[in-house]
Design a protein around this motif. Structure first.
Motif, short mmCIF file in Angstrom:
data_model
loop_
_atom_site.label_atom_id
_atom_site.label_comp_id
_atom_site.label_asym_id
_atom_site.label_seq_id
_atom_site.Cartn_x
_atom_site.Cartn_y
_atom_site.Cartn_z
N ALA A 174 28.72 60.44 -3.51
CA ALA A 174 30.00 60.25 -4.18
C ALA A 174 30.42 61.51 -4.94
O ALA A 174 31.61 61.86 -4.98
N CYS A 175 29.45 62.20 -5.54
CA CYS A 175 29.77 63.46 -6.23
C CYS A 175 30.31 64.48 -5.24
O CYS A 175 31.26 65.23 -5.55
N ASN A 211 32.11 49.63 -13.63
CA ASN A 211 33.02 48.60 -13.14
C ASN A 211 32.19 47.41 -12.69
O ASN A 211 31.47 47.47 -11.69
N THR A 212 32.28 46.31 -13.42
CA THR A 212 31.43 45.15 -13.16
C THR A 212 31.68 44.56 -11.78
O THR A 212 30.73 44.15 -11.09
N ALA A 213 32.94 44.52 -11.35
CA ALA A 213 33.25 43.93 -10.04
C ALA A 213 32.62 44.75 -8.92
O ALA A 213 32.05 44.19 -7.97
N LEU A 214 32.72 46.07 -9.02
CA LEU A 214 32.11 46.92 -8.00
C LEU A 214 30.59 46.80 -8.04
O LEU A 214 29.93 46.70 -7.00
N LEU A 215 30.02 46.79 -9.24
CA LEU A 215 28.57 46.66 -9.36
C LEU A 215 28.08 45.37 -8.72
O LEU A 215 27.10 45.36 -7.96
N SER A 275 29.58 54.47 3.63
CA SER A 275 30.16 53.29 4.29
C SER A 275 29.83 52.02 3.51
O SER A 275 30.65 51.10 3.41
N TYR A 276 28.63 51.97 2.95
CA TYR A 276 28.23 50.83 2.13
C TYR A 276 29.10 50.77 0.87
O TYR A 276 29.58 49.69 0.48
N LEU A 277 29.32 51.92 0.25
CA LEU A 277 30.20 51.98 -0.92
C LEU A 277 31.61 51.56 -0.57
O LEU A 277 32.24 50.77 -1.29
N ASP A 278 32.13 52.07 0.54
CA ASP A 278 33.51 51.75 0.94
C ASP A 278 33.68 50.26 1.18
O ASP A 278 34.71 49.66 0.82
N ALA A 279 32.67 49.62 1.80
CA ALA A 279 32.76 48.18 2.06
C ALA A 279 32.78 47.40 0.76
O ALA A 279 33.51 46.39 0.64
N ALA A 280 32.02 47.86 -0.24
CA ALA A 280 32.02 47.18 -1.54
C ALA A 280 33.36 47.38 -2.25
O ALA A 280 33.90 46.43 -2.85
#
Length: 396
Positions: free
Chosen positions: A227-228, A249-253, A278-283
């Motif tokens: 992400a950095c 961000n609680t929802a993303l976590l 891709s895992y981050l984007d899906a979340a």
């Protein structure tokens, strides 16, 4: 009776020595550089005595990283590139070793062996690939023969294959070195390595090896670093400064925490094949609105801390725990603060406290595995494969 050939005679001579000088090499999924640890050993197994004589991390060039990323953690890769890199990485690592020895004013002839992890390009436990007709699998490139021939030093490499052949997943191999170097009677210890992937070894105070746990936990720095690079064109979050300036961000976590990997029984392994952008984007696609890049970095840092804390609280019954941290994540102050908040029952410290340089630890552990391959016996540690690891390459 015919005499041993020169290579085997040299190997026999090294194994008979009361002390050995070795080099451990580690190149992790962060692709930041090659860790080179020069170590001195006496004994083997639980009686191993070691000293770190020298350590350096030789950074990779941007061009080299780009070449490896072409085949890294991807189900579909250019086979010619894989083939070429297998030889090229071995030669590159050999050159880095020779340069380090020159800088330290040490003759290569004084080194008994090199223990090389190689460069992981794909890790595929059955839990990830899901193809029941196939076993667990992993692939590290950077061939040991090239290192041995280029340096003139006996090289032990490809450690993970024996672990898989004996029923394991090829990781985490920290178990063997952690037990040898990190156990302390009377103290419940968790040795937590925060590299690209987070893994830990629980060492109970009573020394009962059936209680030992060694497992991957989830992402360490891999998602934070990715992400950095995506949002800030920086290789990583130095000291956790960006994460500390954002908000979790609680929802993303919560979305990040939903993968079934986190509730699967240990021991288990994972890698950037799963925990990628891709895992981050899906979340993030589950969120009602976009969040700022800084808040993403903060949340990914909390994700690492939460997965570690959740595992410890769920799977390790002991209280009064000493949590000993190594790897690049040991330098992330925001991550350390979150671990302390999520694990109030644990006293958190650096692996420096047990004479293990936190940056050098993995390279040291592969040197330990090399020493065991030469003079050790398989250790019975819980349900872990009871085998010696590594393949030998001779200079001639």
């Amino acid at each position: 009776m015919p005499a041993l050939n020169a290579n085997l005679q040299k190997l026999f001579t090294i194994a008979q020595k009361p002390e050995r000088v070795a080099i451990g090499l580690m190149s992790g999924t962060s692709l930041d550089g090659l860790d080179i640890a020069l170590c001195h050993f006496k004994g083997n197994g639980l009686q191993t005595q070691y000293e770190l004589l020298q350590f350096i991390t030789v950074p990779y060039t941007d061009d080299f990283r780009a070449q490896v990323k072409e085949v890294f953690a991807s189900r579909y890769a250019d086979l010619e590139q894989v083939c070429l890199l297998n030889a090229a990485i071995g030669r590159l690592h050999a050159g880095m070793v020779l340069d380090a020895l020159k800088e330290w004013n040490i003759n290569a002839a004084h080194i008994d062996f090199i223990a090389s992890h190689g460069q992981t390009i794909y890790h595929a436990p059955t839990r990830l690939h899901g193809r029941t007709a196939y076993p667990n699998a992993t692939l590290q490139i950077g061939d040991g023969d090239h290192i041995a021939v280029q340096t003139g030093i006996i090289t032990i490499s490809d450690f993970r294959q024996k672990h898989i052949a004996a029923g394991g997943e090829g990781a985490p191999l920290a178990l063997y070195g952690d037990v040898i170097l990190g156990s302390k009677p009377g103290e419940n210890r968790i040795l937590l390595n925060l590299g690209g992937i987070a893994n830990l070894t629980y060492l109970p105070a009573d020394g009962d090896t059936t209680k030992i746990i060694c497992t991957d936990i989830g992402p360490g720095n891999t998602l934070i670093d990715a992400a950095c690079q995506r949002y800030f064109n920086r290789p990583y979050d130095e000291g956790g400064q960006m994460a500390a300036s954002g908000q979790i961000n609680t929802a993303l976590l919560n979305a990040l925490l939903q993968h079934p990997f986190f509730t699967e029984a240990a021991p288990k392994t994972t890698g950037p094949e799963l925990f990628s952008l891709s895992y981050l984007d899906a979340a993030m696609a589950q969120l009602p609105e976009a969040i700022s890049p800084l808040n993403i970095i903060s949340t990914l840092t909390a994700f690492t801390a939460r997965t570690v804390a959740d595992f410890v609280q769920t799977c390790i019954a002991a209280t009064n725990i000493k949590l000993i941290v190594s790897g690049g994540g040991a330098h992330n102050q925001f991550l350390q603060q979150l671990l302390a908040a999520y694990l109030p029952q644990a006293a958190i410290g650096s692996s420096n406290e047990i004479n293990l340089n936190p940056d050098a630890k993995e390279a040291i552990l592969f040197a330990v595995l090399g020493n065991e391959a030469l003079v050790g016996e398989p250790l019975l540690i819980g349900g872990a494969p009871q085998v010696l690891l590594g393949k030998l390459s001779f200079p001639g």
